[in-house]
Scaffold this motif. Structure first.
Motif, mmCIF file in Angstrom:
data_model
loop_
_atom_site.group_PDB
_atom_site.id
_atom_site.type_symbol
_atom_site.label_atom_id
_atom_site.label_comp_id
_atom_site.label_asym_id
_atom_site.label_seq_id
_atom_site.Cartn_x
_atom_site.Cartn_y
_atom_site.Cartn_z
ATOM 1 N N SER A 273 38.971 36.260 46.317
ATOM 2 C CA SER A 273 39.329 35.829 44.961
ATOM 3 C C SER A 273 38.445 36.463 43.893
ATOM 4 O O SER A 273 38.495 36.063 42.731
ATOM 5 N N ALA A 274 37.657 37.458 44.255
ATOM 6 C CA ALA A 274 36.820 38.121 43.253
ATOM 7 C C ALA A 274 37.694 38.894 42.271
ATOM 8 O O ALA A 274 38.740 39.428 42.639
ATOM 9 N N GLU A 275 37.252 38.956 41.027
ATOM 10 C CA GLU A 275 38.069 39.533 39.968
ATOM 11 C C GLU A 275 38.167 41.057 40.038
ATOM 12 O O GLU A 275 39.244 41.627 39.864
ATOM 13 N N LEU A 276 37.025 41.740 40.257
ATOM 14 C CA LEU A 276 37.077 43.211 40.181
ATOM 15 C C LEU A 276 37.934 43.844 41.283
ATOM 16 O O LEU A 276 38.657 44.806 41.009
ATOM 17 N N PRO A 277 37.905 43.333 42.517
ATOM 18 C CA PRO A 277 38.847 43.879 43.499
ATOM 19 C C PRO A 277 40.304 43.654 43.082
ATOM 20 O O PRO A 277 41.147 44.537 43.288
ATOM 21 N N ASP B 156 45.625 50.291 40.749
ATOM 22 C CA ASP B 156 45.680 51.368 41.757
ATOM 23 C C ASP B 156 44.441 52.259 41.724
ATOM 24 O O ASP B 156 44.543 53.497 41.659
ATOM 25 N N ALA B 157 43.275 51.637 41.782
ATOM 26 C CA ALA B 157 42.025 52.391 41.756
ATOM 27 C C ALA B 157 41.831 53.187 43.045
ATOM 28 O O ALA B 157 42.463 52.906 44.062
ATOM 29 N N THR B 158 40.991 54.211 42.955
ATOM 30 C CA THR B 158 40.593 54.977 44.137
ATOM 31 C C THR B 158 39.081 54.849 44.292
ATOM 32 O O THR B 158 38.342 55.007 43.317
ATOM 33 N N ASP C 23 37.958 59.695 49.695
ATOM 34 C CA ASP C 23 38.552 58.754 48.763
ATOM 35 C C ASP C 23 39.416 57.758 49.518
ATOM 36 O O ASP C 23 40.153 58.137 50.429
ATOM 37 N N ILE C 24 39.343 56.522 49.116
ATOM 38 C CA ILE C 24 40.180 55.487 49.724
ATOM 39 C C ILE C 24 40.975 54.825 48.603
ATOM 40 O O ILE C 24 40.406 54.391 47.602
ATOM 41 N N ALA C 25 42.298 54.776 48.793
ATOM 42 C CA ALA C 25 43.118 54.068 47.799
ATOM 43 C C ALA C 25 42.803 52.585 47.903
ATOM 44 O O ALA C 25 42.597 52.072 49.004
ATOM 45 N N THR D 123 30.327 55.056 46.064
ATOM 46 C CA THR D 123 29.575 55.741 45.011
ATOM 47 C C THR D 123 30.332 55.774 43.682
ATOM 48 O O THR D 123 29.723 55.723 42.627
ATOM 49 N N ASP D 124 31.656 55.870 43.730
ATOM 50 C CA ASP D 124 32.421 55.980 42.486
ATOM 51 C C ASP D 124 33.741 55.221 42.609
ATOM 52 O O ASP D 124 34.302 55.122 43.698
ATOM 53 N N ILE D 125 34.211 54.719 41.473
ATOM 54 C CA ILE D 125 35.499 54.037 41.453
ATOM 55 C C ILE D 125 36.301 54.631 40.302
ATOM 56 O O ILE D 125 35.864 54.619 39.153
#
Ligand code: FES
Ligand code: FES
Lengths: 294, 161
Positions: free
Chosen positions: A121-125, A132-134, A145-147, A167-169
């Motif tokens: 239930s965390a907001e950022l995920p 559709d972040a990577t 990279d992971i979708a 490392t990056d989003i």
């Protein structure tokens, strides 16, 4: 309680950090510490090595890539909260971040940490799923990279390996004027939500919905895109009736059950919050109209 | 075999250099190594807010940090809020005048949290105050006195008294 004994490392570069991760087989990365520290204090985790990445400057940026904003894994939640770039380009994230924990925890907690911990239930995920972040993870000698759709493997279990770290989003942007809403229900402000709904809508000149993204958090083992709702919205004109009817599909989601809330209650909240989220998002879209739910 | 490091942390304007176990959390460092027991430990898992301190000017829960992570940093604890030995800070005075505490266990966390909050929101509404202290548990006051104290403190700070 007190943390168990471990060996502490505080690398100054990503290479050094992933090198340590490769060498130590029972190591934990310490980012903002807002989840790992309680788990250490309660001895839910017993790492032999703790790798503190708070001193790696390369991980604390927000970059405008034109069609996406890219975040370093160690960007703090409070930095996201106070970023004009985020408020302007990812209003959903801005609305969500204000509901993440408390000021004291947002000052420390990080984006990469939240994705690695992956509370359902965390907001950022949820926001990452909605947009559709990577996620870029690195290990010694490589990166991949992971979708976001492929990140959760199960309850609080991300799909990257033990020797990889976030490392990056990269968060792709929606067009200017899109509608957005992040609504959640928690017993107390700042608590983990029992259930949340994140909605993004693109609305054409005539008021028709041309693109929809609906994500519920806290219902399944990880944030879930509700494709049944998304598909049902396409080509339709927003109205209170439409949103009320279509949000009911959330009751079909296979929901978790625990001491805090039974499955039917999470399904009920998912339907109610999604209905409200859709109305709010449509009202906010520049081609949308004000929707008042009864 | 324990993993130890020597660290130097500036607390309330004074440097404390100590050799500590790396697993020691910051709240215990402040209390047990520096003997500043004003910072309270209620839960040790980030829920109660009693251990809140200001780290380089920003609030943090000191039970959710390792002492070694504070090496070279500046910390303000409740002991450092008052301007001198005999006077209280306006926020503290407002707590006293408005019955903002009973047992005082939550008070150090309330004060540090509100210091940062009032600095950024000098003229808050009651709702904003309640939201600001939503991460701090008080088992005595029912929060009413604390909210009144915070609102009163905002007025005093704006008036410069
Ligand atoms: S002791 Fe740190 S939050 Fe309770
Ligand atoms: S005054 Fe006793 S806990 Fe708040």
């Amino acid at each position: 309680m007190k943390p168990p004994p471990f060996t502490f490392h505080d690398p100054r570069s990503i290479d050094e950090a992933v090198g340590l991760l490769a060498e130590k087989d029972n190591a934990k990365i310490l980012a903002g510490g807002q989840s790992l520290m309680p788990m250490l204090n309660m001895r839910f985790v017993l790492p032999d090595d703790v790798i503190d990445i708070n001193n790696i400057d390369d991980l604390t940026y927000i970059r405008d890539d034109g069609d996406a904003l890219v975040f370093g894994g160690m960007i703090r939640q409070h930095e996201i909260e106070s970023s004009d770039l985020v408020a302007q380009k990812i209003p959903l994230m801005r609305e969500a971040i204000l509901q993440v924990g408390h000021r004291q925890t947002r000052n420390r907690g990080t984006f990469g940490g939240s994705l690695s911990h992956l509370d359902p239930s965390a907001e950022l995920p949820s926001v990452s799923m909605a947009q559709d972040a990577t996620i870029t993870v690195r290990k010694r000698g490589g990166a991949r990279d992971i979708a976001m759709a492929d990140l959760p493997m199960g309850y609080m279990t991300p799909s990257f390996e033990l020797d990889e770290m976030v490392t990056d989003i990269r968060v792709p942007l929606w067009p200017d004027g899109h509608g957005y809403a992040f609504v959640e229900f928690a017993r107390r402000h700042g608590d983990y939500a029992i259930t949340s709904s994140a909605v993004l809508l693109d609305v054409s000149d005539g008021g028709k919905i041309t693109r929809a993204s609906v994500t519920v958090g806290g219902v399944g083992p990880s944030p879930l895109r509700v494709t049944a709702v998304e598909d049902g919205l396409l080509g339709e004109t927003g109205s209170a009736e439409l949103f009320t009817e279509i949000a009911e599909k959330c009751r079909d989601i296979d929901a978790m059950e625990d001491v805090y809330a039974p499955a039917w209650y999470r399904q009920h909240l998912a339907a109610v919050l999604t209905r409200r989220g859709l109305a709010k998002a449509f009202s906010r879209a520049s081609n949308g109209t004000e929707i008042n739910l009864k | 075999m324990s993993d130890r490091r020597t660290i130097c942390v500036n607390i309330n304007g004074k440097a404390y250099e100590r050799e500590v176990e790396t697993r020691l959390h910051l709240a215990d460092f402040i209390r047990h190594e520096c003997l500043l027991t004003g910072t309270h430990v209620g839960c040790e898992h980030g829920v109660c807010g009693a251990c809140t301190i200001l780290l380089d000017g920003k609030t943090a829960r000191s039970c959710l940090m390792l002492a070694v992570q504070a090496d070279g940093k500046e910390i303000l604890t409740v002991e450092g809020i008052a301007p001198n030995e005999t006077e209280l800070h306006p926020l503290q005075q407002a707590f006293q005048d408005n019955h903002g505490l009973q047992c005082g266990f939550c008070t150090p966390g309330m004060l540090t949290t509100l210091l940062e909050f009032l600095d950024e929101n000098p003229d808050p509404t009651e709702r904003e105050v309640r939201e600001a202290i939503s991460g701090n548990l008080c088992r005595c006051t029912g929060y009413q006195g604390i909210v009144a104290a915070a609102l009163d403190a905002a007025k005093r700070l704006q008036a410069g008294t």
